[in-house]
Design a protein around this motif. Structure first.
Motif, PDB file in Angstrom:
ATOM      1  N   ALA B   1       0.795  -1.265  -0.171  1.00 46.26           N
ATOM      2  CA  ALA B   1      -0.162   0.011  -0.010  1.00 46.26           C
ATOM      3  C   ALA B   1       0.811   1.135   0.066  1.00 46.26           C
ATOM      4  CB  ALA B   1      -0.811  -0.008   1.398  1.00 46.26           C
ATOM      5  N   GLN B   2       0.323   2.288  -0.613  1.00 46.20           N
ATOM      6  CA  GLN B   2       1.008   3.509  -0.702  1.00 46.20           C
ATOM      7  C   GLN B   2       0.726   4.529   0.554  1.00 46.20           C
ATOM      8  OE1 GLN B   2      -0.622   2.248  -3.421  1.00 46.20           O
ATOM      9  NE2 GLN B   2       1.215   1.236  -4.059  1.00 46.20           N
ATOM     10  N   THR B   3       1.399   5.359   1.138  1.00 43.61           N
ATOM     11  CA  THR B   3       1.333   6.429   1.939  1.00 43.61           C
ATOM     12  C   THR B   3       1.953   7.499   1.422  1.00 43.61           C
ATOM     13  OG1 THR B   3       3.106   5.687   3.422  1.00 43.61           O
ATOM     14  CG2 THR B   3       1.217   4.501   3.818  1.00 43.61           C
ATOM     15  N   VAL B   4       1.254   8.695   1.657  1.00 45.77           N
ATOM     16  CA  VAL B   4       1.831   9.912   1.603  1.00 45.77           C
ATOM     17  C   VAL B   4       1.627  10.774   3.099  1.00 45.77           C
ATOM     18  CG1 VAL B   4       1.292  11.939   0.057  1.00 45.77           C
ATOM     19  CG2 VAL B   4       0.930   9.925  -0.780  1.00 45.77           C
ATOM     20  N   THR B   5       2.955  11.307   3.020  1.00 44.00           N
ATOM     21  CA  THR B   5       2.775  12.243   4.353  1.00 44.00           C
ATOM     22  C   THR B   5       3.054  13.492   4.100  1.00 44.00           C
ATOM     23  OG1 THR B   5       3.754  10.449   5.445  1.00 44.00           O
ATOM     24  CG2 THR B   5       4.049  12.149   6.713  1.00 44.00           C
ATOM     25  N   GLU B  29       6.259   0.729  -5.783  1.00 43.73           N
ATOM     26  CA  GLU B  29       6.262   0.717  -7.025  1.00 43.73           C
ATOM     27  C   GLU B  29       7.249   1.610  -7.953  1.00 43.73           C
ATOM     28  OE1 GLU B  29       3.763  -0.540  -8.828  1.00 43.73           O
ATOM     29  OE2 GLU B  29       2.723  -1.545  -7.087  1.00 43.73           O
ATOM     30  N   ASN B  30       7.496   1.245  -9.206  1.00 42.90           N
ATOM     31  CA  ASN B  30       8.517   2.012 -10.016  1.00 42.90           C
ATOM     32  C   ASN B  30       7.819   2.993 -10.857  1.00 42.90           C
ATOM     33  OD1 ASN B  30      11.330   2.507 -10.110  1.00 42.90           O
ATOM     34  ND2 ASN B  30      10.927   1.435 -12.267  1.00 42.90           N
ATOM     35  N   ASN B  31       6.468   2.764 -11.366  1.00 41.71           N
ATOM     36  CA  ASN B  31       5.953   3.710 -12.394  1.00 41.71           C
ATOM     37  C   ASN B  31       4.720   4.545 -11.386  1.00 41.71           C
ATOM     38  OD1 ASN B  31       7.564   3.127 -14.377  1.00 41.71           O
ATOM     39  ND2 ASN B  31       6.431   1.105 -14.660  1.00 41.71           N
ATOM     40  N   TYR B  32       4.746   5.724 -11.379  1.00 41.94           N
ATOM     41  CA  TYR B  32       3.729   6.276 -10.720  1.00 41.94           C
ATOM     42  C   TYR B  32       3.807   8.148 -11.171  1.00 41.94           C
ATOM     43  CZ  TYR B  32       7.490   7.082  -7.243  1.00 41.94           C
ATOM     44  OH  TYR B  32       8.822   7.375  -6.868  1.00 41.94           O
ATOM     45  N   TYR B  33       2.818   8.635 -10.860  1.00 44.43           N
ATOM     46  CA  TYR B  33       2.706   9.913 -10.723  1.00 44.43           C
ATOM     47  C   TYR B  33       2.585  10.760  -9.521  1.00 44.43           C
ATOM     48  CZ  TYR B  33       1.870   9.438 -15.959  1.00 44.43           C
ATOM     49  OH  TYR B  33       1.942   9.206 -17.316  1.00 44.43           O
ATOM     50  N   LYS B  70      13.500  11.058  -6.244  1.00 44.15           N
ATOM     51  CA  LYS B  70      12.831   9.803  -6.172  1.00 44.15           C
ATOM     52  C   LYS B  70      13.478   8.658  -5.144  1.00 44.15           C
ATOM     53  CE  LYS B  70      11.422   6.305  -9.435  1.00 44.15           C
ATOM     54  NZ  LYS B  70      11.448   5.763 -10.966  1.00 44.15           N
ATOM     55  N   ALA B  71      14.705   8.795  -5.089  1.00 45.08           N
ATOM     56  CA  ALA B  71      15.597   7.662  -4.217  1.00 45.08           C
ATOM     57  C   ALA B  71      15.007   8.101  -2.642  1.00 45.08           C
ATOM     58  CB  ALA B  71      17.120   7.874  -4.112  1.00 45.08           C
ATOM     59  N   ALA B  72      14.907   9.368  -2.353  1.00 41.60           N
ATOM     60  CA  ALA B  72      14.451   9.810  -0.915  1.00 41.60           C
ATOM     61  C   ALA B  72      12.928   9.739  -0.864  1.00 41.60           C
ATOM     62  CB  ALA B  72      14.957  11.118  -0.650  1.00 41.60           C
ATOM     63  N   PHE B  94      -0.549  10.532  -5.006  1.00 40.73           N
ATOM     64  CA  PHE B  94       0.030   9.882  -5.424  1.00 40.73           C
ATOM     65  C   PHE B  94      -0.581   8.811  -6.227  1.00 40.73           C
ATOM     66  CE2 PHE B  94       3.605   6.268  -5.664  1.00 40.73           C
ATOM     67  CZ  PHE B  94       2.916   5.424  -5.893  1.00 40.73           C
ATOM     68  N   ILE B  95      -0.498   8.600  -7.566  1.00 40.79           N
ATOM     69  CA  ILE B  95      -0.958   7.405  -8.354  1.00 40.79           C
ATOM     70  C   ILE B  95      -0.295   6.430  -8.892  1.00 40.79           C
ATOM     71  CG2 ILE B  95      -1.309   8.873 -10.313  1.00 40.79           C
ATOM     72  CD1 ILE B  95      -4.276   7.983 -10.433  1.00 40.79           C
ATOM     73  N   ARG B  96      -0.666   5.181  -8.672  1.00 42.72           N
ATOM     74  CA  ARG B  96       0.292   4.191  -9.401  1.00 42.72           C
ATOM     75  C   ARG B  96      -0.394   3.922 -10.984  1.00 42.72           C
ATOM     76  NH1 ARG B  96      -0.486  -1.819  -9.045  1.00 42.72           N
ATOM     77  NH2 ARG B  96      -2.666  -1.052  -7.911  1.00 42.72           N
ATOM     78  N   ILE B  97       0.296   4.138 -11.651  1.00 47.77           N
ATOM     79  CA  ILE B  97       0.556   3.904 -13.007  1.00 47.77           C
ATOM     80  C   ILE B  97      -0.009   2.344 -13.419  1.00 47.77           C
ATOM     81  CG2 ILE B  97       1.145   4.070 -15.594  1.00 47.77           C
ATOM     82  CD1 ILE B  97       2.725   6.197 -14.685  1.00 47.77           C
ATOM     83  N   THR B  98      -1.254   1.980 -13.724  1.00 44.78           N
ATOM     84  CA  THR B  98      -1.477   0.621 -14.039  1.00 44.78           C
ATOM     85  C   THR B  98      -2.143   0.359 -15.424  1.00 44.78           C
ATOM     86  OG1 THR B  98      -3.983   0.713 -13.257  1.00 44.78           O
ATOM     87  CG2 THR B  98      -2.262   0.251 -11.419  1.00 44.78           C
TER      88      THR B  98
END
Lengths: 115, 116
Positions: B1-5, B29-33, B70-72, B94-98
């Protein structure tokens, strides 16, 4: 270019009642998502509709249901309202068909108050 | 799951000054916006800026720019020459590209007040 529209703007209901909220997507968009935003919080994903089917659902009970029509507009229905359902309900549209975009554009929201 | 802080509940800046809003996220994930949305008192959620994760170049839209690390897993928003109309809640998302269904995951927001 018409943006995302929602109706009604405000709604007051009592516990146990049912409510229907409506959304028309941005022109050219085929996908509608619904979000619930409690006071002072970020929006939480409820579900997404594409090709008249629910494609993904967030962590919301079955009291929350939806529908998408052939013209891409959508309804959100909430049954057996609870006080905790009081929130701003946001509709967002995007394009999942081709060419797709992952950017969602939001409507002005419907403020639901449950007494 | 993704989290945004978003660790800054409130910020204040004087008109014409520059302010930076912070956002960190967690994903495998590696592909996202990533997005910044603005929500003024009118409640309309307005897209401010978008960053594709595969792009190294930071996105810029007029007075708004991002610092994407991105790394951080960091995605901050810089507003230059702040204006009174910038007063609003700002949400990082955040959105995962699917290629199929997708959902936005939001942070808790930062309330920005621009003062004279």
């Amino acid at each position: 270019d018409a943006g995302v529209t929602q109706s009604p703007t405000h709604l007051i209901k009592t516990r146990g009642q049912q409510v229907t909220l409506r959304c028309s997507p941005k022109s050219g968009h085929d996908t509608v998502s619904w979000y619930q935003q409690a006071l002072g919080q970020g929006p939480q994903f409820i579900f997404q509709y594409y090709e008249e089917e629910e494609r993904q659902r967030g962590n919301f009970p079955d009291r929350f249901s939806g529908h998408q029509f052939p013209n891409y507009s959508s309804e959100l229905n909430v049954n057996a309202l609870l006080l905790g359902d009081s929130a701003l309900y946001l509709c967002a549209s995007t394009i999942l068909g081709q060419p797709s975009t992952d950017t969602q554009y939001f409507g002005p929201g419907t403020r639901l108050t449950v007494l | 799951a993704q989290t945004v802080t978003q660790s800054q509940p409130e910020m204040s800046v004087q008109e014409a000054e520059t302010v930076t809003l912070s956002c960190t996220y967690d994903t495998s994930e590696n592909n996202y916006y990533l997005f910044w949305y603005k929500q003024p008192p009118s409640r309309q959620m307005i897209l401010v800026i978008r960053q594709e994760a595969y792009k190294q170049q930071n996105a810029t839209e007029n007075r708004f720019s991002v610092n994407f690390q991105k790394a951080a897993k960091s995605f901050s928003l810089k507003i230059s020459d702040s204006q009174l109309g910038d007063t609003a809640m700002y949400f990082c998302a955040f959105i995962r590209i699917t290629g199929t269904a997708s959902k936005l995951t939001f942070g808790t927001g930062t309330r920005l007040q621009v003062t004279l």
